[in-house]
Write a protein that holds these residues in place. Structure first.
Motif, PDB file in Angstrom:
ATOM      1  N   LYS A  32       0.850  -1.185   0.000  1.00  0.00           N
ATOM      2  CA  LYS A  32       0.000   0.000   0.000  1.00  0.00           C
ATOM      3  C   LYS A  32       0.886   1.236   0.000  1.00  0.00           C
ATOM      4  CE  LYS A  32      -3.706  -2.228   2.591  1.00  0.00           C
ATOM      5  NZ  LYS A  32      -4.465  -2.241   3.846  1.00  0.00           N
ATOM      6  N   CYS A  33       0.539   2.166  -0.872  1.00  0.00           N
ATOM      7  CA  CYS A  33       1.294   3.419  -0.933  1.00  0.00           C
ATOM      8  C   CYS A  33       0.359   4.534  -0.497  1.00  0.00           C
ATOM      9  CB  CYS A  33       1.793   3.649  -2.359  1.00  0.00           C
ATOM     10  SG  CYS A  33       2.418   5.310  -2.655  1.00  0.00           S
ATOM     11  N   TYR A  34       0.760   5.211   0.603  1.00  0.00           N
ATOM     12  CA  TYR A  34      -0.097   6.245   1.187  1.00  0.00           C
ATOM     13  C   TYR A  34       0.325   7.644   0.757  1.00  0.00           C
ATOM     14  CZ  TYR A  34      -1.726   2.537   4.299  1.00  0.00           C
ATOM     15  OH  TYR A  34      -2.278   1.392   4.802  1.00  0.00           O
ATOM     16  N   CYS A  35       1.259   7.714  -0.138  1.00  0.00           N
ATOM     17  CA  CYS A  35       1.775   9.036  -0.516  1.00  0.00           C
ATOM     18  C   CYS A  35       0.661   9.914  -1.076  1.00  0.00           C
ATOM     19  CB  CYS A  35       2.869   8.889  -1.561  1.00  0.00           C
ATOM     20  SG  CYS A  35       4.325   8.090  -0.885  1.00  0.00           S
ATOM     21  N   SER A  36       0.665  11.162  -0.625  1.00  0.00           N
ATOM     22  CA  SER A  36      -0.380  12.084  -1.093  1.00  0.00           C
ATOM     23  C   SER A  36      -0.048  12.543  -2.514  1.00  0.00           C
ATOM     24  CB  SER A  36      -0.446  13.294  -0.167  1.00  0.00           C
ATOM     25  OG  SER A  36       0.769  14.008  -0.269  1.00  0.00           O
TER      26      SER A  36
ATOM     27  N   LYS B 177      10.045   8.913 -11.691  1.00  0.00           N
ATOM     28  CA  LYS B 177       9.560   7.671 -11.093  1.00  0.00           C
ATOM     29  C   LYS B 177       9.216   7.850  -9.624  1.00  0.00           C
ATOM     30  CE  LYS B 177      12.533   4.596 -11.548  1.00  0.00           C
ATOM     31  NZ  LYS B 177      13.680   3.753 -11.866  1.00  0.00           N
ATOM     32  N   TYR B 178       8.348   6.986  -9.147  1.00  0.00           N
ATOM     33  CA  TYR B 178       8.020   6.983  -7.719  1.00  0.00           C
ATOM     34  C   TYR B 178       9.252   6.490  -6.947  1.00  0.00           C
ATOM     35  CZ  TYR B 178       5.923   5.471  -3.359  1.00  0.00           C
ATOM     36  OH  TYR B 178       5.646   5.292  -2.038  1.00  0.00           O
ATOM     37  N   ASP B 179       9.518   7.089  -5.780  1.00  0.00           N
ATOM     38  CA  ASP B 179      10.775   6.770  -5.065  1.00  0.00           C
ATOM     39  C   ASP B 179      10.669   5.556  -4.133  1.00  0.00           C
ATOM     40  OD1 ASP B 179       9.198   7.768  -3.119  1.00  0.00           O
ATOM     41  OD2 ASP B 179      10.589   9.305  -2.412  1.00  0.00           O
TER      42      ASP B 179
ATOM     43  N   ARG C  49       9.048   5.038  -1.438  1.00  0.00           N
ATOM     44  CA  ARG C  49       9.125   5.293  -0.005  1.00  0.00           C
ATOM     45  C   ARG C  49       8.284   4.287   0.785  1.00  0.00           C
ATOM     46  NH1 ARG C  49       7.418  10.665   3.381  1.00  0.00           N
ATOM     47  NH2 ARG C  49       5.332   9.856   3.003  1.00  0.00           N
ATOM     48  N   CYS C  50       7.041   4.066   0.340  1.00  0.00           N
ATOM     49  CA  CYS C  50       6.154   3.191   1.116  1.00  0.00           C
ATOM     50  C   CYS C  50       6.580   1.729   1.044  1.00  0.00           C
ATOM     51  CB  CYS C  50       4.717   3.352   0.652  1.00  0.00           C
ATOM     52  SG  CYS C  50       4.116   5.019   0.893  1.00  0.00           S
ATOM     53  N   ARG C  51       7.306   1.394   0.001  1.00  0.00           N
ATOM     54  CA  ARG C  51       7.829   0.015  -0.097  1.00  0.00           C
ATOM     55  C   ARG C  51       8.928  -0.181   0.944  1.00  0.00           C
ATOM     56  NH1 ARG C  51       9.811  -2.827  -5.727  1.00  0.00           N
ATOM     57  NH2 ARG C  51      10.959  -4.588  -4.844  1.00  0.00           N
TER      58      ARG C  51
HETATM   59 ZN    ZN Z   1       4.001   5.912  -1.090  1.00  0.00          ZN
END
Ligand code: ZN
Ligand code: GLU
Length: 464
Positions: free
Chosen positions: A97-101, A120-122, A124-126
């Motif tokens: 799950k990625c909670y990034c706003s 690209k997405y970094d 973070r949530c992973r």
């Molecule tokens: Zn995220």
């Protein structure tokens, strides 16, 4: 291996020539190998999908004769199924799950762009593996492998290597809980045991992502074949967005499905210099190897060339059916002569489309021919006498056919010592109200004895 192919359109636009060609090639490939062809509607983008598009797809395929063996299947019917799989992938650490706003992602994107990096997405949530218990919203992302590469051995494009480090952690479930295209396509290709994925080359960049998901699920990897684009004469891509005409529009314009199928076949596939193929024949020889690797140019002239060919060569019964439909759209009453079969036999050689034919022939069925003043220009002193003689002759002729009628005309030319046009033009004007059209003897034959007599009589009265 059982060959199974599919056509998997998103119903966000009407079925256009590009989509129809993809369907045709997938279908032919399946038929060539005695396999199955599946129709799957990828409608998880609910906002952009429409029933009008679905209708265009199914009607278009049916009209073209591209018969699917299974389906149509609709992805929206299986949302909870996809969601269950996504849940278990999260549990198994294949997704997260990625909670990034939105705001954070936007800042991230901009800073990457500034550094001239891929936005690209970094991940973070992973990395952090946050687990919020509240109702915070999230998307689900796939854990794309961080290293290694994906090799796509494309049957048309050849070998293409993608580095995993270039690929993003793909979103497989949106904030609203909807699974995304790239996820559903993978699940369905796996479940439906698709052996060959034949689709447009605009999907090539999705392929390594889809392969990675398939691999993580332990599924077999299908064979891929990405078709080059169809472009317009300016070299621009022809796509759904261009509002290109619905395939069914070709039917309304009087093209035969045979013409379109043969044209689309040759628009990217070849077998020597051969241009004309029957479907039964192609089902035996179609292959991926002979699909062109470069884009093809859509050319309406070439399509018309095929249409002329098929109008000349189709069986009369078959054309009769299509012509009848065309006349019925035009609300032409066909109760009287000519018989459609005769129209087809004598006039089909003259037209590019069945619609042109119907338009050019509707006058045969119109009862009130208005003879405008044009007759004055072409009628001379003994025209009346000539027409009367013609009237008498056609009423006594035993066999009603073009040959007999031609003999009568010939006799008149000799008897009155006139040129052909001195008979033909007045006769045309009196029979059909205009001075140019098809050969006069054919017109007379098609109208039939009764109509011809009646019109000559009426016309002569008018002249008096
Ligand atoms: Zn995220
Ligand atoms: N649904 C996709 C589209 O219409 C095609 C998916 C596929 O062929 O893999 O573009």
């Amino acid at each position: 291996m059982k060959i199974r192919t599919r056509f998997a359109p998103s119903p966000t636009g009407l079925l256009h020539i590009g989509g129809a060609r993809t369907a045709l090639y997938s279908w032919l490939f399946a038929k060539r190998h005695k396999g199955s062809f599946i129709l799957r509607i990828e409608d998880t983008d609910v906002k952009r999908s429409s029933s009008k598009a679905i209708k265009s797809i199914t009607e278009g395929l049916i009209w073209l004769g591209i018969k699917w063996d299974e389906g149509p299947f609709f992805q929206v019917d299986k949302l909870s199924y996809y969601q269950r799989i996504i849940k278990s992938m999260i549990l198994n650490k294949m997704a997260y799950k990625c909670y990034c706003s939105k705001e954070r992602l936007e800042v991230l994107r901009k800073s990457k762009m500034l550094k001239k990096e891929k936005p690209k997405y970094d991940r973070r949530c992973r990395k952090i593996k946050q687990l919020y218990e509240d109702n915070r919203s999230y998307v689900v992302r796939f854990c794309n492998p961080l290293e290694g590469s994906v090799i796509v051995d494309d049957q048309i494009k050849g070998k293409i290597i993608f580095q995993n480090k270039e690929l993003d952690d793909l979103i497989i479930q949106r904030v609203d809980g909807m699974p995304t295209y790239n996820f559903c396509v993978v699940i369905d290709d796996r479940d439906m045991k698709i052996s060959h994925i034949i689709r447009g080359e605009d999907h090539i960049n999705n392929t390594p992502r889809q392969i990675n998901i398939l691999k993580s699920l332990g599924a077999d990897i299908p064979v891929y074949a990405h078709l080059p684009l169809i472009v317009d004469k300016k070299g621009k891509k022809i796509s759904k967005r261009d509002n290109l005409i619905d395939i069914i529009e070709y039917s309304k314009k009087g093209f035969l499905p045979d013409s379109l199928v043969n044209y689309m076949l040759r628009l990217g596939w070849s077998n020597g210099d051969k241009e004309i193929f029957s479907i039964e024949e192609v089902k035996k020889i179609f292959n991926l190897k002979d699909i062109s690797t470069s884009s093809s140019t859509f050319d309406i002239e070439k399509l018309s060339w095929y249409n002329r060919f098929y109008i000349r060569n189709a069986s009369v019964d078959y054309l009769e059916d299509i012509l009848k439909k065309q006349f019925s759209i035009m609300k032409v009453n066909l109760d009287n002569n000519p018989r459609l079969k005769d129209l087809i036999q004598f006039l089909r050689f003259r037209f590019d489309t069945i619609k042109d034919m119907a338009l050019a022939c509707s006058f045969f069925y119109e009862e009130h021919i208005v003879i405008k003043n044009i007759y004055k220009k072409y009628f001379f002193v003994n025209t009346k006498e000539i027409l009367l003689y013609f009237f008498k002759k056609i009423n006594s002729v035993k066999k009603w056919n073009v040959k007999e009628i031609s003999l009568i005309s010939k006799k008149i030319l000799e008897k009155f010592k006139i040129n052909f046009k001195d008979l033909a033009i007045p006769l045309r004007i009196i029979l059909i109200g205009k001075d140019s059209s098809f050969p006069i003897n054919v017109i007379v034959f098609l109208l039939g004895r009764k109509k011809v007599s009646l019109r000559i009589k009426k016309g002569l009265e008018l002249i008096n």
